[in-house]
Scaffold this active site. Structure first.
Site, PDB file in Angstrom:
ATOM      1  CB  SER A 108      -0.963   0.020   1.183  1.00  0.00           C
ATOM      2  OG  SER A 108      -2.126  -0.712   0.857  1.00  0.00           O
ATOM      3  CE1 TYR A 214      -5.262   2.308   3.555  1.00  0.00           C
ATOM      4  CE2 TYR A 214      -5.917   0.181   2.672  1.00  0.00           C
ATOM      5  CZ  TYR A 214      -4.982   1.189   2.793  1.00  0.00           C
ATOM      6  OH  TYR A 214      -3.776   1.082   2.149  1.00  0.00           O
ATOM      7  CB  SER A 215     -12.244   1.215   0.258  1.00  0.00           C
ATOM      8  OG  SER A 215     -12.709   0.511  -0.884  1.00  0.00           O
ATOM      9  CG  ASN A 216      -7.010  -2.220  -1.123  1.00  0.00           C
ATOM     10  OD1 ASN A 216      -5.988  -1.566  -0.955  1.00  0.00           O
ATOM     11  ND2 ASN A 216      -7.329  -3.241  -0.348  1.00  0.00           N
ATOM     12  N   GLY A 357       2.660  -0.716   4.054  1.00  0.00           N
ATOM     13  CA  GLY A 357       2.047  -1.494   2.991  1.00  0.00           C
ATOM     14  C   GLY A 357       2.307  -2.965   3.156  1.00  0.00           C
TER      15      GLY A 357
END
Length: 408
Positions: A108, A214-216, A357
């Protein structure tokens, strides 16, 4: 997995554990082929400087290994100069330490790069930070309340295509990224558009702009926005705007390639299969499942160069850099999220900017003081999955941050 904190009153959630506990060192079982998207120039990583003796830093990374990790490589810069070191092993069953000049999957931390490119487009007048995302990506039928800013700060409310855990204990699964199913299918190729459409087929977590999660999915949309506005691929824009100007010869966006250049450490994953625990080397994997939310590969030296340049104002005008560093009011306490950057206080009160990440069995740490005068980049490799060393590792990360930024 490359995730962030879910808003649960400041406790370390499944998401935040994965964010900090994963993303780095990588391996190749048979000869390494450097992907075609690598930057121009030699792929040989320059040997890290021997540096100075810093027993407190060596002790800190050894403590991380003692907490259950396989290995750690780290680079730190402060008023005393540069220090590089490693502890543990690069590969289970062998004695060699992780290479201090090694490549790893940064997970990330890729989001910081993606956000920087979007903000450069804002600076050029090609994208409006508070413009409606639907205007740039009309094909998805996005809620018109969602702005570009909301994508970058995770306040869009969009379902995370890797799955969601809700405060009431409800779990809604996403694409496979763990367990035997992921291990067996870890070379599968995902198209960014399909990841987004899968996410949009699920209910939103909340109305846009009213909370934080939190969202990819947000950063895959950011990738598609970059491509739509520029007419070029995400990889081309990353290379043209970030890698080439900063001469980051050891950073790449691999796309669908499972390969990773040498040298690198190895990542592992343990899972249940028919009642038995099995562990497998998962360094080679197709990173298209995480796309622009976490696919990139780099080294500690290149991450230092990138983060220092970003915070030093070489990549963004002052006003947009200030926006990037400004936490949103709905962000999880003590984990302030701006636009692709997090802001946190070390135990001594020092402010640090960072983005961790991870992918399975590998983790990345990228930290700096606001002025870039003190930085730390690290990569860990370990056995992820069943019995992963989550709790104690988190404590050791905090101790490491305090050692570097508080002089402890």
């Amino acid at each position: 997995m490359t995730r962030g904190t879910k808003n649960n009153g400041g406790r370390m959630s499944r998401g935040s554990r994965r964010l900090v506990l994963t993303a780095l060192a990588a391996t190749l079982l048979a000869g390494v082929a450097v992907p075609a998207v690598a930057t121009a120039g030699s792929t040989a990583v320059p040997k890290a400087a021997a540096g100075q003796k810093r027993p407190e830093l060596q002790k800190a990374i050894q403590a991380m290994v003692d907490s259950g990790l396989a290995g750690v490589q780290m680079r730190a810069h402060d008023q005393r100069g540069e220090w590089v070191g490693s502890a543990g092993v690069s590969k289970l069953g062998e004695t060699g330490k992780p290479p201090t000049d090694g490549y790893f999957r940064i997970g990330s931390a890729t989001k910081t790069v993606t956000a920087t490119v979007v903000l450069q487009l804002v600076a050029e007048g090609k994208v409006g930070l508070d413009g409606q995302a639907a205007d740039y990506l009309p094909q998805f039928g996005l809620d018109r309340r969602i702005t570009v800013r909301m994508l970058l700060q995770h306040t869009s409310g969009l379902f995370d295509y890797t799955g969601e855990h809700y405060p009431d204990g409800k779990v809604v699964p996403g694409i496979p990224w763990q367990g035997k199913e992921w291990v067996d299918d870890r070379f599968h190729t995902y198209q960014p558009e399909k990841l987004v459409r899968f996410a949009l087929s699920k209910p939103a977590r909340f109305a846009p702009g009213t909370a934080w999660s939190y969202s990819n999915t947000n950063y895959v949309l950011a990738r598609l926005l970059i491509e739509k506005v520029t007419g070029h691929s995400y990889t081309e824009e990353i290379r043209r705007r970030i890698l080439q100007p900063l001469n980051l010869q050891h950073t790449l966006a691999p796309g669908t390639s499972p390969e990773i250049p040498e040298p690198h450490a190895h990542s592992y994953y343990r899972y249940q299969d028919a009642g038995q625990q099995k562990a497998v080397d998962v360094t080679r994997q197709n990173p298209s499942w995480i796309s622009s939310a976490g696919e990139m590969i780099s080294t500690t030296q290149d991450l230092h160069t990138f983060f220092s340049a970003l915070l030093g104002g070489k990549l963004l005008p002052p006003a947009l850099l200030a926006e990037m560093r400004k936490p949103h009011s709905t962000t999880v306490p003590k984990m302030g999220y701006g636009l692709g950057l997090q802001v946190q206080k070390a135990d001594c009160g020092s402010t640090v900017l960072f983005h961790d990440g991870g992918v399975q069995g590998a983790g990345t740490l990228m930290y700096s003081t606001p002025d870039g005068s003190r930085t730390m980049e690290a990569a860990v490799n370990y056995v992820d999955g069943v019995n992963a060393p989550v709790g104690t590792y988190q404590k050791e990360v905090q101790k490491l941050v305090d050692t570097v930024f508080c002089g402890r």
